[in-house]
Motif scaffolding. Sequence first.
Motif, mmCIF file in Angstrom:
data_model
loop_
_atom_site.group_PDB
_atom_site.id
_atom_site.type_symbol
_atom_site.label_atom_id
_atom_site.label_comp_id
_atom_site.label_asym_id
_atom_site.label_seq_id
_atom_site.Cartn_x
_atom_site.Cartn_y
_atom_site.Cartn_z
ATOM 1 N N GLN A 195 2.251 1.627 -3.382
ATOM 2 C CA GLN A 195 1.210 2.105 -4.298
ATOM 3 C C GLN A 195 0.953 3.587 -4.091
ATOM 4 O O GLN A 195 0.772 4.340 -5.062
ATOM 5 N N SER A 221 3.828 5.381 -5.612
ATOM 6 C CA SER A 221 3.687 5.396 -7.070
ATOM 7 C C SER A 221 2.588 6.357 -7.503
ATOM 8 O O SER A 221 2.709 7.060 -8.503
ATOM 9 N N GLU A 222 1.496 6.367 -6.704
ATOM 10 C CA GLU A 222 0.381 7.270 -7.012
ATOM 11 C C GLU A 222 0.834 8.723 -6.935
ATOM 12 O O GLU A 222 0.509 9.531 -7.808
ATOM 13 N N ARG A 234 0.831 -1.207 0.000
ATOM 14 C CA ARG A 234 0.000 0.000 0.000
ATOM 15 C C ARG A 234 0.865 1.257 0.000
ATOM 16 O O ARG A 234 0.575 2.228 -0.724
#
Length: 379
Positions: free
Chosen positions: A172, A175-176, A169
């Motif tokens: 992510q 990366s987001e 998470r």
Amino acid sequence: MESSLSASHLQNMTILIVDDSPAQRLSLVAILKAAGFHHIHTGDDASDCFDLLNRQAVDLILMDVSMPGINGIEACRRIKSQPSLHDIPIIMVTASVEVSDLEAAFEAGATDYIVKPPHQIELLARVRASLRLKYEMDQRKAKEAQLRQMTIDLSQALKSLDEQHQLLRLEQEKSERLLLNILPKPVAERLKQGQQVIADDFPAVTVLFADIVDFTSLAARMPAQDVVALLNAVFSRFDWLAERHGLEKIKTIGDAYMVVGGLPTERPDHAQAVAAFALDILRVLQGNEQTSHLLRVRIGIHTGPVVAGVIGTKKFIYDLWGDTVNTASRMQMVGNPNTIQVSEATYEHLKDAFVLEERGVIPVKGKGDMRVYYLMGKK
């Protein structure tokens, strides 16, 4: 459970006989050995019993009730009080069939009893029943231990999965954030959903270019680290202002900064938002003592249609194309330091809410003569 216990397994279980009578011990041993039991230990009294239990795993105890010193009932009570020995079945061997004696034996933890002299068939039946009980208890304890270990393993596996999930998470989210630093959120969502070609027509947006005047000569007089630090400080402030006004930063090109209002989500006040952003840029630079004497900017703004989309496969970039972009760039190039020059198209959007001063008609490379205005402030 009983069907899974073979006769050979039963006969290999360990039996302890505790009796102060040698004749009684020999009689019991003889019956058990004749029935095929191989592992038999004997003791004269309770002390012998305790010593052997400290050294040897035992599956069944035949305990005489009447013994010198510690009697069989008290020995039984002491054995049952120890968690490691509690599950060993104890058959009391007694000459008495008094109810009170039997009650005392069972209260102490005895499993069964036989009366002296024991009958061979009765003795073997009670021994086998007690050994089966011990076997079942051992199996249950083994399954409970296995279940406990499985629970621990499962808990550790779930914890590991949770930790991996948390790490995933965080990755992510990282990366987001990186993706959103490159692309507008609605565009990033389309890309994540697998849309391979992202290109949109926007009939009316407002594009701004801001360029630092004579930055090349300024940079030549400064260490490289100071140049990058200065640009980073200035453009980071621009980024904050762009976000505050709901604009989309497109890119920086050297010492030039490009921003647009009206996409990727259309809005009717795109020109007004860009104008307010431009005025804030001048206030930020002119109001900062560290930068006001070093940095001057030319700002150009134009309003019109554009095509916007994502290009690249490894290093994405969200960019704009069209005459509107070129015209906005020209407005900046032919402007004057510390001024905001806007085209006539932008003027029409701003004239009711902003103060604008006509500069006049000037030649613009690639565009011919154009009427332009200076944005002075809000009304």
